[in-house]
Write a protein that holds these residues in place. Structure first.
Motif, short mmCIF file in Angstrom:
data_model
loop_
_atom_site.label_atom_id
_atom_site.label_comp_id
_atom_site.label_asym_id
_atom_site.label_seq_id
_atom_site.Cartn_x
_atom_site.Cartn_y
_atom_site.Cartn_z
N UNK A 83 3.61 -11.88 -4.88
CA UNK A 83 2.34 -10.85 -4.92
C UNK A 83 2.80 -9.61 -3.98
N UNK A 85 5.51 -8.45 -3.24
CA UNK A 85 6.83 -7.84 -3.83
C UNK A 85 6.34 -6.83 -4.92
N UNK A 86 5.24 -7.40 -5.85
CA UNK A 86 4.54 -6.67 -6.77
C UNK A 86 3.67 -5.46 -6.33
N UNK A 89 6.02 -2.79 -5.13
CA UNK A 89 6.74 -2.07 -6.25
C UNK A 89 5.84 -1.25 -6.93
#
Lengths: 414, 539
Positions: A83, A85-86, A89
């Motif tokens: 999560x 990481x998202x 990003x």
């Protein structure tokens, strides 16, 4: 230059020095031409107001609230990297930052550093307290109340006996590894920088820039002398936690002789950071009772009102039992034109006295020393120490420029 | 469902068709050496249909030879209430004829020999979480070790043993047993299983230890109507302990855990509120569920819709229906658009509610709109209708904003998600972040949300509408968009105008089972689209 700042909280949702410092710098950066800052502050999901990991505080598109998945309290690893990481990003996709300034990683986890680095974005990281070296809330105060001068596996395991010393060796190694991609660390005091270098941060990547003042503090009306009312008034402003020393102040008040006490009034302004049945809350109540009419717990104060309230006092006391970094309360006292009586350790010793905010130091943690210092203030009728009174520190103007230089250097080396 | 039927002379079919009203289902007859007049066991292969109408009504049984009889189906139960004598005989004959695997047959024989069963102290339930047509269960048996458990659901729908019952270590229980001065021989006390199918209302199962012919009854474990324990924990246990291969339990076990569909075709009563004077160009279909405030705001905002639009309100909430009916009628003079209200006979879920609304809509273009979405500037709608009419796009979505002006929806994309067992999920990029400056045109995106989705009415019908096989409003929109795209009409998004979507405020905060439901829905979605998305990703 697009600067994305991560903070561990927003002062409008949760008071705190580091949170306030992050917002102050954000506001200052907004006034710099060519800089587009976005502040992303961690928030409780309920305060975001809708079912998403992000939102905008009161609809302000440069002040984003975020609910990352949290972290474990020992290695400060994300509770759900997929999560986080998202989220990283998404932030990069939306804001295309040239640089990420991690004001505080608490709640985000240290994983944000390698995640942003993997996307090629340089990372600058602020140091606020001693959470990296010290597992005990980053205070470097031992469980028996003594000040701690250096973290080590054995010393840390003495505070946390259920951890073998090797755990702290591993903790330090993992944390340093996570921080390897940081282009620049910035501490608000030389003291804090030195502690982190001693712990293992590379000295050539650690700078000292004191907190830039918030626009509110810069705009505070010039100080005026207090109208005398026959008593010397002493104010305490801060959270009522075991580390901030409100109990020490009440203890010192009780030790004053009656003649001094009759000419003195001490007010403790602060938000109780512990529940009413907490031993510390009971201790404060007992000490207040023992101090009689010499001191009283006034209660919480609204944000942004401290400077105005401080002008009702002759001196402001900062009696913290931990090291402090660069206390906001010292900035506020200076803006209010009031001298500071502070403990003689860490960031307080560095920021008060010659070259810093007007004031004096007393021996940290010693109620008798604090009582003696208070008696001297009373004897001098609350007069400030001799010397120039400046509401704004002499070096303030250079702080934002120093930050910009750090940012530019980080971008250039990325 | 396991039910009984009286055999007739010369009875030997292996299958019969059971019909009630318009509904019918295939039933398998369990093997048994039945005599004329004996009761035999039928397994009704109803999959995820509700069986209740079959139990309440006379049924018609059609046999492969073309003959038919009328009768009633009697459900079998082996729970604490005791077993009817003819049912017991039928179960015994079927067990003898090899209808069940030996451990299950052994446990059943024990049950037939013991009319009274008493709960033992050596076992307990940790969770029993009903989901769809089945349940996830876990519990403990003192000193279970490597011994084999057999779980039989009250209605005998589900029998679990062998690899389908996981055993695991539960050291805390060892401590507890030790405190009670009981012998502890192992830390392995825990078990977990999926009971894929239960008779409606079943809330328990019998637990046996079986070694060869040696059967020991442990207890009957049960839960109440809400279930016992958290669905998320149940799913975590199920995944963790029953995981195989890539960590997924057998999909055959999971499918029945998804939504149970009613045997009756869904029905809705249509209430004409404001009649249309001309054929509308756009039908805005709004499923209603939960809070009245959302319906009130929706009606107040109807004036923002294009003048040639009609409103089709679909009340999918029996609790809301009395309010909706009275309120909408009362407010009719102030509703500026042709409006009809559909009152569903039951809570059918998002997909069926939308499908019913589409069937009642008159315009050539449909727009599905969640009740918690508010069209505050409808200028994107005519552009969407034009894009639908020219046929380049099958589904048109809209950029939706949260109440603070950040993005709720800006098109969806598909990604594998580590947190969900590497399944493909629909992601909302940029959700909660400030919107980017918008171009006026339609941009192609992998999929769009069903919270505000435009589609041609005939295309929607041709695609078969939303798939009601997903549980509780998730994945239906992505599934529809992919079906449309696979048939040549991709999804597009419009970013002009202003539509605010207060996501999920119609159904309140995520309940604890939301993650489990997402995971189950994701399995269904991946069964259908995993290979397609993989191929598209590769190209």
């Amino acid at each position: 230059m697009r600067v994305l700042t991560l903070a561990h909280g927003h002062p409008s949702l949760r008071p705190g020095g580091a949170e306030a410092a992050a917002l102050a710098l954000h506001y200052r950066l907004r006034d710099v031409e060519g800089v587009e800052p976005v502040l992303v502050a961690r928030a409780d999901p309920a305060t975001i107001g809708h079912a998403a990991r992000f939102g905008a505080l009161d609809g302000m598109m440069d002040q984003i609230l975020a609910a990352p998945p949290g972290e474990d309290g020992f290695l400060h690893e994300s509770a759900d990297l997929s999560i986080l990481e998202r989220m990283v990003r998404d932030l990069c996709d939306r804001f295309r930052p040239d640089l990420v300034h991690v004001q505080h990683w608490l709640g985000w986890s240290l994983d944000v550093v390698p995640l942003f680095r993997a996307l090629g974005i340089p990372v600058v990281l602020s140091l606020h307290e001693l959470l990296l070296p010290c597992h005990r809330d980053g205070q470097m105060v031992k469980t028996d109340g003594r000040l701690c001068h250096a973290a080590s596996p054995v010393a840390c395991a003495a505070c946390f006996p259920h951890h073998p010393p090797g755990d702290f060796h591993l903790r330090r190694r993992v944390l340093l590894d996570r921080l390897a991609g940081v282009a620049r660390f910035v501490a608000p005091s030389r003291f804090l920088a030195a502690r982190h270098v001693a712990w293992g941060l590379p000295a050539d990547r650690v700078s000292v820039i004191d907190y830039p003042l918030s626009p509110d503090l810069l705009a505070a009306p010039p100080p005026e002398p207090r109208v005398p009312d026959g008593r010397v008034r002493i104010g305490f402003f801060g959270q009522l936690t075991p580390y901030k020393g409100a109990d020490l102040l009440l203890d010192a008040a009780a030790r004053l002789d009656d003649a001094t006490a009759r000419r003195l009034a001490i007010d403790v302004h602060g938000i109780a950071a512990v529940p009413p049945d907490h031993p510390f809350a009971r201790r404060l109540a007992d000490l207040e009772a023992a101090a009689g009419r010499r001191a009283r717990l006034v209660g919480p104060y609204a944000q942004g009102t401290a400077v105005r309230m401080m002008r009702d006092y002759d001196w402001i006391v900062v009696p913290s039992l931990w090291w402090e970094n660069s206390p906001l309360v010292i900035q506020e006292a200076q803006a209010a034109g009031r001298p500071v009586l502070a403990a003689d350790i860490g960031g307080m010793a560095e920021k008060v006295g010659p070259g810093g905010a007007p004031g004096r130091l007393f021996s940290a943690g010693d109620p008798a020393a604090l009582a003696a210092a208070l008696a001297r203030i009373v004897a001098e009728n609350g007069a400030p120490p001799p010397g120039e009174v400046r509401a704004i520190p002499a070096d303030e103007a250079g702080r934002v420029d120093a930050w910009l230089a750090v940012y530019r250097a980080a971008v250039a080396t990325a | 469902m396991l039910a009984t039927l009286r055999a007739r002379p010369g009875f030997a079919p292996t299958r019969v068709t059971v019909a009630v009203g318009q509904a019918s289902a295939e039933a398998r007859v369990l093997p048994a050496a039945a005599q004329d007049g004996d009761t035999v066991l039928l397994v009704l292969d109803l999959d995820d249909l509700s069986h209740l109408p079959l139990l309440d009504a006379p049924v018609r049984l059609a046999f492969p030879d073309g003959s038919a009889v009328s009768g009633r189906v009697a459900p079998v139960a082996i729970d604490a209430a005791g077993i009817a004598p003819d049912h017991a005989a039928a179960i015994g004959r079927a067990a003898a004829a090899g209808a069940w695997d030996p451990p299950v047959a052994a446990a059943l024989r024990w049950r037939l020999d013991h009319p009274d069963i008493a709960a033992g102290p050596d076992a307990g339930l940790h969770h029993g979480v009903p989901m769809g047509g089945g349940a996830m269960v876990a519990g403990w048996v003192a000193n279970l070790g490597d011994r084999q458990l057999v779980l039989l659901s009250d209605g005998l729908e589900s029998a679990r043993w062998g690899a389908r019952v996981a055993a695991f270590a539960w050291p805390d229980l060892s401590d507890r047993l030790a405190r009670e001065h009981r012998t502890v021989t192992t830390d392995r006390h825990g078990f977990a299983a999926v009971l894929p199918l239960l008779r409606p209302g079943d809330r328990g199962f019998l637990l046996f230890e079986v070694e060869g012919h040696d059967v020991r009854f442990l207890t009957r474990l049960s839960w109440n109507g809400q279930g016992h324990g958290s669905a998320d924990q149940a799913l975590a246990d199920t995944l963790h302990h029953l995981g195989r291969g890539r960590g997924r339990p057998d999909p055959a076990d999971l499918r029945p855990l998804l939504a149970r569909r009613p045997v009756e075709p869904p029905r809705a009563e249509t209430v004409e509120i404001v009649a249309a004077t001309a054929l509308p160009a756009l039908s805005v279909v709004v499923p209603l569920f939960g809070r009245p405030l959302l319906l009130r705001a929706m009606l107040a905002g109807a004036a923002a819709l294009p003048p040639d639009a009609e409103l089709v309100l679909v009340c999918d909430d029996p609790d809301l229906a009395p309010f909706a009916r009275n309120y909408v009628r009362d407010r009719a003079p102030l509703i500026r658009r042709p409006t009809r209200l559909l009152v569903n006979a039951a809570n059918y879920g998002f997909a069926t509610a939308c499908n019913l609304g589409a069937a009642a809509a008159r315009a050539p273009v449909l727009m599905f709109l969640n009740s918690d979405a508010s069209i505050e500037d409808a200028s994107a709608l005519p552009a969407g209708m034009a894009a639908i009419r020219d046929g380049r796009f099958g589904t048109i979505g809209f950029r939706l904003l949260f109440e603070d002006g950040t993005v709720q929806h800006d098109g969806m994309c598909f990604e594998r998600h580590r947190g969900y067992d590497d399944l493909w999920l629909a992601e909302h990029p940029g959700k909660g972040l400030p919107p980017r400056p918008a171009d006026p045109g339609v941009e192609s995106v992998p999929a769009v949300t069903g919270a505000a989705l435009m589609i041609a009415a005939d295309w929607f019908a041709e695609l078969g509408g939303f798939d009601p096989g997903y549980a509780r409003g998730d994945f239906e929109d992505a599934d529809l968009c992919l079906r449309s795209a696979a048939a040549g009409r991709p999804s597009g998004i419009l970013r002009t105008g202003r539509i605010v979507h207060l996501e999920r405020q119609s159904i309140g905060p995520d309940n604890p089972s939301s993650r489990a439901l997402t995971w189950l829905n994701a399995n269904r979605f991946n069964d259908r689209w995993g290979a397609y998305l993989e191929a598209r990703c590769a190209s």
